[in-house]
Enzyme design. Structure first.
Site, mmCIF file in Angstrom:
data_model
loop_
_atom_site.group_PDB
_atom_site.id
_atom_site.type_symbol
_atom_site.label_atom_id
_atom_site.label_comp_id
_atom_site.label_asym_id
_atom_site.label_seq_id
_atom_site.Cartn_x
_atom_site.Cartn_y
_atom_site.Cartn_z
ATOM 1 N N ARG A 89 0.820 -1.213 0.000
ATOM 2 C CA ARG A 89 0.000 0.000 0.000
ATOM 3 C C ARG A 89 0.855 1.264 0.000
ATOM 4 N NH1 ARG A 89 -3.347 2.002 -2.520
ATOM 5 N NH2 ARG A 89 -4.275 -0.079 -2.448
ATOM 6 N N LYS A 126 5.055 24.683 -2.723
ATOM 7 C CA LYS A 126 3.759 24.212 -2.216
ATOM 8 C C LYS A 126 3.707 22.694 -2.353
ATOM 9 C CE LYS A 126 1.377 28.534 -3.239
ATOM 10 N NZ LYS A 126 0.324 29.227 -4.018
ATOM 11 N N LYS A 158 9.225 38.583 -1.259
ATOM 12 C CA LYS A 158 7.796 38.399 -1.442
ATOM 13 C C LYS A 158 7.018 39.601 -0.907
ATOM 14 C CE LYS A 158 6.101 34.281 -0.859
ATOM 15 N NZ LYS A 158 5.790 33.955 -2.279
ATOM 16 N N GLU A 187 8.908 39.283 -6.148
ATOM 17 C CA GLU A 187 7.500 39.089 -6.478
ATOM 18 C C GLU A 187 6.809 40.446 -6.534
ATOM 19 O OE1 GLU A 187 4.146 37.817 -3.526
ATOM 20 O OE2 GLU A 187 5.096 35.988 -4.285
ATOM 21 N N ASP A 208 2.938 38.062 -10.093
ATOM 22 C CA ASP A 208 2.085 37.187 -9.286
ATOM 23 C C ASP A 208 0.618 37.585 -9.396
ATOM 24 O OD1 ASP A 208 1.771 35.035 -7.449
ATOM 25 O OD2 ASP A 208 1.485 36.487 -5.836
#
Length: 270
Positions: A89, A126, A158, A187, A208
């Site tokens: 599995r 992510k 960012k 960004e 973005d």
């Protein structure tokens, strides 16, 4: 970023628990992992590592990145029945998930190639905690770019950095902090801010959450030598539109966080 014994042990402990009666099966057996739908194979190194840990002989029948069709065998094993069944599995889950990521990546790459032969399809950070290596290798198997593997791979300014320090000040700060070997990406959320980022010293500008038209405008405003990347909610259906904007890279979190697993089945005996 190869699969380690510690990772495999964690996966197996999660599945086996403290007492496994289900797989108390005597004797030796053979088994094979078989595709039930078409896609791109990946994660076979991880599936093999699971069986190796259990002292089961395992070998991939296809290579990572190969196209597979329903009924195609992708992995063959031989060993104690109890161990084969115990690893089944976990091996199916990890290979199915990785093959799903590779399949989604290949579709995105093919969509981009219909418009632009040079634009790269890239993953993001992510990823599923504990499975980044598996997922990033799956992206590569699908023909995509892994992007940065960890925070140490590149400096990215960012929105939160800009909110705290201001765009130009943040770029200056991180250019002083980073090694000369690391790129600096910024960004931005408007075409005009892309120019500001480039003028401040960005090596790469990430447009973005913008429409293709906005990204195209931003790319046209950038000076020569600055790479352009588009990201933010881009799905496979959107790839061709963004590939036509002139960007160098399209990064897609969906490749790792939303790709459905490829349907694989494990069969023993015969």
């Amino acid at each position: 970023m190869r699969v380690t014994d510690r990772e495999v042990e964690t996966w197996l402990r999660e599945d086996v628990g403290h007492r496994d009666v289900t797989n108390h099966v005597p004797g030796e057996t053979t088994g094979r992992l078989v595709a039930k739908e078409a896609g791109v194979a990946a994660g076979l190194d991880a599936a093999t590592a699971v069986f190796d840990y259990l002292d089961v002989d395992a070998s991939a029948v296809v290579d990572a990145g190969d196209r597979i069709e329903p009924g195609d065998p992708v992995l063959a094993v031989e060993g104690p029945a109890e161990s084969v069944l115990r690893g089944e599995r976990v091996a199916v889950n990890v290979a199915g998930h990785a093959s799903g990521v590779a399949t989604a990546t290949r579709r995105a790459v093919e969509a981009a190639r219909e418009v632009d032969d040079d634009v790269a399809i890239a993953a993001t950070r992510k990823t599923t905690p504990g499975l980044r290596g598996v997922e990033k290798r799956a992206v590569a198997a699908g023909g995509g770019d892994t992007h940065r593997l960890t925070l140490s791979g590149m400096v990215m300014v960012k929105d939160n950095h800009v909110a705290e320090m201001g765009l130009e000040a943040a770029v200056r700060h991180f250019r002083e902090e980073k090694s000369f070997t690391a790129k600096l990406e910024v960004e931005v959320e408007s075409p005009e801010d892309g120019v500001r980022a480039a003028d401040a010293g960005a090596d790469i500008v990430l447009f973005d959450n913008m429409t293709p038209d906005e990204v195209r405008e931003g790319v046209e405003l950038l000076p020569d030598g600055v790479l352009a990347e588009a990201s933010g909610g881009i799905g496979i259906a959107d790839v061709s539109d963004y590939a036509a904007t002139g960007v160098d890279v399209i990064s897609m979190g969906a490749l790792t966080h939303s790709a459905p697993s490829l349907d694989l089945s494990f069969r023993t005996g015969g």
